[in-house]
Design a protein around this motif. Sequence first.
Motif, mmCIF file in Angstrom:
data_model
loop_
_atom_site.group_PDB
_atom_site.id
_atom_site.type_symbol
_atom_site.label_atom_id
_atom_site.label_comp_id
_atom_site.label_asym_id
_atom_site.label_seq_id
_atom_site.Cartn_x
_atom_site.Cartn_y
_atom_site.Cartn_z
ATOM 1 N N ASP A 1 -13.079 13.873 -5.922
ATOM 2 C CA ASP A 1 -12.674 12.537 -6.358
ATOM 3 C C ASP A 1 -12.242 11.722 -5.137
ATOM 4 O O ASP A 1 -11.228 12.029 -4.508
ATOM 5 C CB ASP A 1 -11.513 12.663 -7.349
ATOM 6 N N PRO A 2 -12.977 10.654 -4.786
ATOM 7 C CA PRO A 2 -12.637 9.903 -3.573
ATOM 8 C C PRO A 2 -11.269 9.238 -3.638
ATOM 9 O O PRO A 2 -10.605 9.094 -2.599
ATOM 10 C CB PRO A 2 -13.761 8.875 -3.450
ATOM 11 N N ASP A 3 -10.823 8.813 -4.817
ATOM 12 C CA ASP A 3 -9.494 8.217 -4.926
ATOM 13 C C ASP A 3 -8.414 9.256 -4.630
ATOM 14 O O ASP A 3 -7.440 8.981 -3.918
ATOM 15 C CB ASP A 3 -9.283 7.641 -6.323
ATOM 16 N N ARG A 4 -8.594 10.422 -5.178
ATOM 17 C CA ARG A 4 -7.629 11.497 -4.960
ATOM 18 C C ARG A 4 -7.633 11.931 -3.497
ATOM 19 O O ARG A 4 -6.585 12.160 -2.888
ATOM 20 C CB ARG A 4 -8.008 12.676 -5.864
ATOM 21 N N ARG A 5 -8.836 12.054 -2.920
ATOM 22 C CA ARG A 5 -8.949 12.410 -1.509
ATOM 23 C C ARG A 5 -8.275 11.367 -0.631
ATOM 24 O O ARG A 5 -7.540 11.697 0.317
ATOM 25 C CB ARG A 5 -10.425 12.546 -1.123
ATOM 26 N N PRO B 1 -14.406 2.604 -0.065
ATOM 27 C CA PRO B 1 -13.546 1.549 0.505
ATOM 28 C C PRO B 1 -12.056 1.876 0.466
ATOM 29 O O PRO B 1 -11.233 1.069 0.905
ATOM 30 C CB PRO B 1 -13.856 0.357 -0.397
ATOM 31 N N GLN B 2 -11.704 3.047 -0.050
ATOM 32 C CA GLN B 2 -10.286 3.351 -0.274
ATOM 33 C C GLN B 2 -9.451 3.282 1.005
ATOM 34 O O GLN B 2 -8.279 2.900 0.963
ATOM 35 C CB GLN B 2 -10.141 4.737 -0.913
ATOM 36 N N LEU B 3 -10.029 3.668 2.150
ATOM 37 C CA LEU B 3 -9.270 3.676 3.399
ATOM 38 C C LEU B 3 -9.652 2.533 4.340
ATOM 39 O O LEU B 3 -9.242 2.528 5.501
ATOM 40 C CB LEU B 3 -9.454 5.016 4.131
ATOM 41 N N ALA C 1 -8.317 -0.286 9.331
ATOM 42 C CA ALA C 1 -8.101 -1.549 10.044
ATOM 43 C C ALA C 1 -6.678 -1.634 10.570
ATOM 44 O O ALA C 1 -6.439 -2.124 11.689
ATOM 45 C CB ALA C 1 -8.400 -2.722 9.120
ATOM 46 N N ALA C 2 -5.711 -1.150 9.789
ATOM 47 C CA ALA C 2 -4.316 -1.182 10.216
ATOM 48 C C ALA C 2 -4.099 -0.304 11.438
ATOM 49 O O ALA C 2 -3.350 -0.667 12.360
ATOM 50 C CB ALA C 2 -3.411 -0.729 9.070
#
Length: 429
Positions: free
Chosen positions: A382-386, A201-203, A208-209
Amino acid sequence: MALDVPPGYRSLKEADVSSYLAGVPAVATKLGGSVTDWKVREVGDGNLNLVFIVEGPSGGVVLKQALPYVRLVGESWPLPVRRAFFEHQALAAESKAAPRHVPRIFHFDETLALTVMAYLTPHIILRKGLIRGIVYPKLADHMATFLAETLFATSDLGQPAAAKKKHMALFCDNIELCRITEDLVFTDPWRIAEANRWTSPQLDAAAAAVRSDGPWKRAAQEFKLKFMGEAQALIHGDLHSGSIMVTEDETYAIDPEFAFYGPMGFDVGALIGNLYLAYFSQSGHETWPGERDGYRDWILRTIETVWTLFDQRFRALWNKAHGGDTFMPALFATASEQAALQAAQDAYMRRLFVDALGFGGCKMTRRILGLAHVEDMESIADPDRRAECEKQALRLARVLMVEGSRFDGIGAANEAARAVRRETAKVPA
């Protein structure tokens, strides 16, 4: 949908390759020995095709065959195998214009939609080298040469109008590959599309923006219009860092199956945009913050050198190798006329520069929010880092597309990339 293949077409298996190549004298001679001496392995990791490496006692070749569907998706997305014909025609034109940077072709089979070409070894895909942090000291020089020589030679400046129209007509039928670009690069990231994907969900909020950003969406469509309507030269059509093979001393552009007569800035921008993606991805490949600062600087220097040398070499060809029916040298004989020509060249290259920045931004956006992503980002575990790396790239992409005309040169664009990273970078835990 039924798969569209010509009579006699069949997709090869590893077991079929040696017997097929035994019937091609030039290839059999290149490989040496007998069929039992040859080693075949399928290595295709791209989105569309089968790729086999064949090695014999005397040398090796690569056999590339078009499948009648998008390999990344499967048979639910049919794709004509005739794209292999357009790739072969593009390779022939590129080899004539820039022979040092195009692999040698040994054989083409239109029925089986396959090409046999030189096996480039120990070359690797540029993208993989960028992930590993390898410096390629001649990359910028070589790619600037490839771009200048291929784009100039096939433009209205490098060839007569009649020759250009005839050659352009040949590529006008590459409809399906162009449609892929028109949808996936210029449209899908700015709408809800089934094929889209991103780091979620990070992006989610960022995606949406993008879909609700009117100026960004307008810019994407303006560049789509350029892509569809400006037949400036024969462009490679997919010149990202996965379509370039390198060593420290050699550089080759491969896989021009998306080739058609389009805007020159698309090829230049594809390379620049992918280098910016590599720049922002470096944080995801560091073991400690700042470890790759020097490599990031090298990527930006490479971007600057690519544009600077391309600009210089394209102008030099215009002045010394003009072969077209516009801006003919005889029209600009006096000093004042030469000054007018210089002004025209300045304006021409300025438009090309702004186009390159914008197309680069389009390519960056689709590689983060669209169907086909890039290993630079995807290999960050790492998905947050990516996601942080991807957010930075998206921010620059918007600037390049919406505000590209405000940059007075490539150095200013690079400074914008540095500013995005300074303002948004987070120190990894």
